[in-house]
Design an enzyme around this catalytic site. Structure first.
Site, mmCIF file in Angstrom:
data_model
loop_
_atom_site.group_PDB
_atom_site.id
_atom_site.type_symbol
_atom_site.label_atom_id
_atom_site.label_comp_id
_atom_site.label_asym_id
_atom_site.label_seq_id
_atom_site.Cartn_x
_atom_site.Cartn_y
_atom_site.Cartn_z
ATOM 1 N N PHE A 111 -53.333 135.684 42.990
ATOM 2 C CA PHE A 111 -52.126 136.086 43.737
ATOM 3 C C PHE A 111 -51.705 137.524 43.461
ATOM 4 O O PHE A 111 -50.936 138.102 44.230
ATOM 5 C CB PHE A 111 -50.972 135.112 43.457
ATOM 6 C CG PHE A 111 -50.151 135.437 42.240
ATOM 7 C CD1 PHE A 111 -50.498 134.957 41.000
ATOM 8 C CD2 PHE A 111 -49.019 136.225 42.349
ATOM 9 C CE1 PHE A 111 -49.745 135.263 39.883
ATOM 10 C CE2 PHE A 111 -48.248 136.531 41.231
ATOM 11 C CZ PHE A 111 -48.626 136.055 39.995
ATOM 12 N N LYS A 112 -52.207 138.107 42.379
ATOM 13 C CA LYS A 112 -51.830 139.482 42.057
ATOM 14 C C LYS A 112 -52.140 140.439 43.208
ATOM 15 O O LYS A 112 -51.477 141.462 43.367
ATOM 16 C CB LYS A 112 -52.538 139.964 40.795
ATOM 17 C CG LYS A 112 -52.332 139.108 39.552
ATOM 18 C CD LYS A 112 -50.904 139.123 39.068
ATOM 19 C CE LYS A 112 -50.733 138.619 37.644
ATOM 20 N NZ LYS A 112 -51.118 137.218 37.416
ATOM 21 N N ASP A 113 -53.161 140.130 44.013
ATOM 22 C CA ASP A 113 -53.517 141.011 45.132
ATOM 23 C C ASP A 113 -52.359 141.175 46.116
ATOM 24 O O ASP A 113 -52.224 142.223 46.747
ATOM 25 C CB ASP A 113 -54.717 140.450 45.900
ATOM 26 C CG ASP A 113 -56.021 140.554 45.117
ATOM 27 O OD1 ASP A 113 -56.209 141.545 44.395
ATOM 28 O OD2 ASP A 113 -56.848 139.625 45.243
ATOM 29 N N MET A 116 -50.329 143.865 44.518
ATOM 30 C CA MET A 116 -51.026 145.089 44.103
ATOM 31 C C MET A 116 -51.573 145.875 45.286
ATOM 32 O O MET A 116 -51.588 147.101 45.275
ATOM 33 C CB MET A 116 -52.155 144.714 43.155
ATOM 34 C CG MET A 116 -52.523 145.793 42.207
ATOM 35 S SD MET A 116 -51.192 146.172 41.032
ATOM 36 C CE MET A 116 -51.376 144.845 39.860
#
Ligand SMILES: *Cc1c(COP(=O)(O)O)cnc(C)c1O
Length: 477
Positions: A111-113, A116
């Site tokens: 989920f960091k994408d 980011m």
């Protein structure tokens, strides 16, 4: 919109300034001075709209005129165009009343994408507008580093330094960081835990000379823009299940508290959120804090959900600030106690305020494995170990509070990032998507460093082109 520090001793900043600062100079975290509200009609209009369009509506009130609206829209559309699912963050039903929100269709499968990809475009935009360079530093328990490297690799204005705990990330996570090949990417395997890495990054920010010389910028969820980008999928998913007419509860696999705090912001903005459920692995500082009122740092345990192997939950400071009615002096006292004795007690009022909105459950290793197996047996669906922690916590929430509203467990990573844990649970090794197969035989580049602040600072200076430019400017003057 101005942004204020949770410790109250730093000057308020604009959105673009907080974007490049990360941590406030007083050690606090930035928050907007108020939360924009979206009324029920505005939220209802999100139904059926593209993800990027909802993102623009949610994010723009925090940015106001600091970025021209067309440029903001273009960055948002571009950020989510790389996702491999047309919905960006699709909902999948596991059972009646229980859903998982797939947040892993971005380039690095976690989920960091979602944050980011946008953050990199915002930072690049800000630097170009100012003709500046920056050095992006981040501590990672695995996924943030990969997402940051993917998003910032090759950008002309930035160098990237990522610290991860040596030997404490999965092989796929490590390779995603070490095989980028980009000249502006520098990866450090730190001999320590994630908390050591995060502590080192905070100490870099506390070093004013280094901060200015290298143009230090942070990409951890101490960066408010990252948390902000994460509020968007709370809106899209709740609306898909009937909001604003019907509320939803969210169950969030939690480490640094950034993601679940994004849900809290969505609620402040007007989204009908019934409960916010903090799901942790055996690193259970938050469930302990909510149940007995003592926030006590324990020993960081290595688990099969390494991205949540965190004891010091940085973003909890943001909630603490809100629960204390934005009393920065109270936050300073608690944080001083934490630094001194690795613990503080939550006062009765703030503790009640937190309990009124949050539940928290810790899920141990055996329960995580059992949950992966159960979901596979009952719904023919493979959840990664982090998501499994969330789904197991969702079942406990349903037991504790009933099931009047849908429960949405955030699916924070793709199962293929953690094949060993999946194989142990169901005997199947989930394959990497075809576009990532080269990962397993590409060359790796990484520097192993001891947990020593001076060595880390030396490494950051050497990696930073901003620092080189600073030194030659000084030599010339
Ligand atoms: C980062 C991460 C988490 C924890 O998110 P926080 O914002 O740190 O609470 C959970 N699951 C996965 C897969 C992650 O990468």
């Amino acid at each position: 919109m101005k942004y204020v520090s949770t410790r109250g001793e730093a000057a308020p900043l604009s959105f673009m300034q907080t974007l490049l600062h990360g941590l406030a100079p007083d050690g606090g975290l930035y928050l907007p001075e108020s939360y924009p509200r979206l009324d029920a009609r505005a939220i209802a209009r999100f139904s059926g709209r593209p993800y990027a369009e909802v993102a623009e509506a949610v994010i723009a009130p925090f940015v106001e005129d600091e970025i021209e609206r067309g440029a903001l829209r273009a960055m948002i559309e571009d950020a989510y165009a790389s996702f491999r699912h047309g919905a960006v963050a699709p909902l999948v039903q596991l059972e009646p009343g229980l859903f998982t929100l797939e947040l892993f269709h971005g380039p690095t499968l976690a989920f960091k994408d979602l944050a980011m990809q946008l953050l990199a475009r915002l930072v690049d935009h800000a630097l170009k507008a100012r003709g500046q360079r920056a050095t992006i530093v981040g501590a990672t328990s695995g996924d943030t580093g990969a997402a940051a490297i993917e998003a910032f690799a090759g950008l002309s204005q930035v160098d990237v330094v990522i610290l991860y705990p040596h030997g404490r990330v999965s092989e796929v996570q490590r390779r995603q960081m070490t095989t980028s090949g980009a000249a502006n990417v520098h990866v450090v395997a730190l001999e320590g835990s994630f908390d050591d890495a995060q502590g080192a990054v905070k100490a870099l920010f506390a070093n004013r000379a280094l901060r200015e010389e290298t143009g230090l910028a942070g990409v951890n969820s101490i960066n408010f823009a990252r948390v902000l980008a994460q509020t968007v999928y709370y809106f899209t998913s709740a609306v898909a299940l009937g909001a604003p007419g019907r509320a939803a509860s969210f169950v969030v696999p939690t480490g640094n508290f950034g993601d679940v705090f994004a849900g809290w912001i969505a609620k402040r903005m007007g989204l009908p959120v019934e409960r916010l459920v903090i799901a942790t692995n055996a690193n259970d500082i938050l469930p302990r804090a909510l149940s007995c009122g003592a926030y006590e740092i324990g020993v960081s345990l290595a688990t099969q959900s390494p991205s949540m192997d965190i004891q010091v939950s940085s973003n909890f400071e943001r909630l603490l600030f809100e629960a204390h009615g934005r009393d920065a002096a109270a936050v300073r006292r608690k944080m001083a106690q934490l630094a001194q004795s690795r613990a503080f007690a939550l006062d009765p009022g703030p503790l009640e305020a937190i309990r009124a909105e949050f539940d928290a459950f810790s899920v141990d290793e055996a329960q995580t494995t059992a949950e992966i197996a159960r979901v596979y047996a009952e719904s023919a669906y493979v959840v990664d170990p982090h998501t499994a922690v969330g789904v197991a916590a969702a079942r406990r929430e349903a037991q504790a509070r009933g099931t009047q509203v849908p429960l949405i467990a955030l699916g924070t990573a793709h199962a293929a990032k953690f094949p060993d844990a999946i194989e142990a649970a169901i005997g199947i090794r989930p394959p990497l998507p075809a576009h990532m197969r080269r990962l397993m035989d590409a060359d790796e580049r990484v520097t192993i460093l001891p947990n020593d602040q001076r060595e880390i600072e030396r490494f950051v200076r050497a990696a930073s082109r901003a620092s080189v430019a600073h030194a030659s400017a000084q030599a010339a003057s």
